[in-house]
Design a protein around this motif. Structure first.
Motif, PDB file in Angstrom:
ATOM      1  N   TYR A  56       0.832  -1.194   0.000  1.00  0.00           N
ATOM      2  CA  TYR A  56       0.000   0.000   0.000  1.00  0.00           C
ATOM      3  C   TYR A  56       0.870   1.249   0.000  1.00  0.00           C
ATOM      4  N   ASN A  69      -3.842   3.264  -1.410  1.00  0.00           N
ATOM      5  CA  ASN A  69      -4.107   2.469  -2.607  1.00  0.00           C
ATOM      6  C   ASN A  69      -2.966   1.466  -2.753  1.00  0.00           C
ATOM      7  N   ASP A  90      -8.391   0.792  -3.380  1.00  0.00           N
ATOM      8  CA  ASP A  90      -8.534   2.222  -3.168  1.00  0.00           C
ATOM      9  C   ASP A  90      -9.327   2.380  -1.872  1.00  0.00           C
ATOM     10  N   SER A 100     -11.887  -0.497   2.082  1.00  0.00           N
ATOM     11  CA  SER A 100     -11.341  -0.442   0.731  1.00  0.00           C
ATOM     12  C   SER A 100     -12.357  -0.969  -0.263  1.00  0.00           C
TER      13      SER A 100
END
Length: 136
Positions: A56, A69, A90, A100
């Motif tokens: 991430y 993200n 995302d 997410s």
């Protein structure tokens, strides 16, 4: 042909456990905001069984909440069919909870899963529930 019909109507649910989380600061800004990179290993249970590695990119705001993200590679099985998936995430971390939205960008050999979307919501420390629903 029958397997494809079943896969088109698929809904997958379960939980994952965070096994390891290594995060490092890449850039710090005035007021306490920062950019970080997190490398995460997880274990899946439910309709997906297996392990994953995720990377991430995170932006922490001055209030401690964050946007993130990244990509996650899952090695395991979907309802007993061995496969490898790649998810594009995302998300947001807000008030102690991570959420997410993700899209399956690769799924070998279940190619009909590509493009399906899902979500996860953290439920307690180091654990989250996931759901992938039919959207095509």
């Amino acid at each position: 042909m029958r397997q494809q019909t079943e896969e088109k109507n698929i809904e997958l649910k379960g939980i994952f456990h965070i096994e390891d989380w290594q995060e490092s600061a890449d850039s710090e800004m005035s007021g306490g905001a920062k950019l970080t990179t997190a490398k995460v290993q997880q274990r899946y249970e439910g309709d997906i069984v297996g392990t994953s590695k995720t990377q991430y990119r995170m932006y922490y705001k001055t209030d401690g909440n964050a946007y993130f993200n990244g990509f996650e590679k899952i090695s395991g099985s979907i309802r007993s069919t061995t496969c490898q998936l790649v998810l594009k995430h995302d998300g947001i971390f807000e008030n102690g909870q991570a959420k997410s939205q993700f899209t399956i960008v690769e799924c070998t050999p279940l190619y009909e899963m590509i493009g399906k979307t899902g979500r996860f919501i953290s439920t307690q420390a180091k654990q989250a529930s996931y759901c992938i629903a039919n959207n095509n």
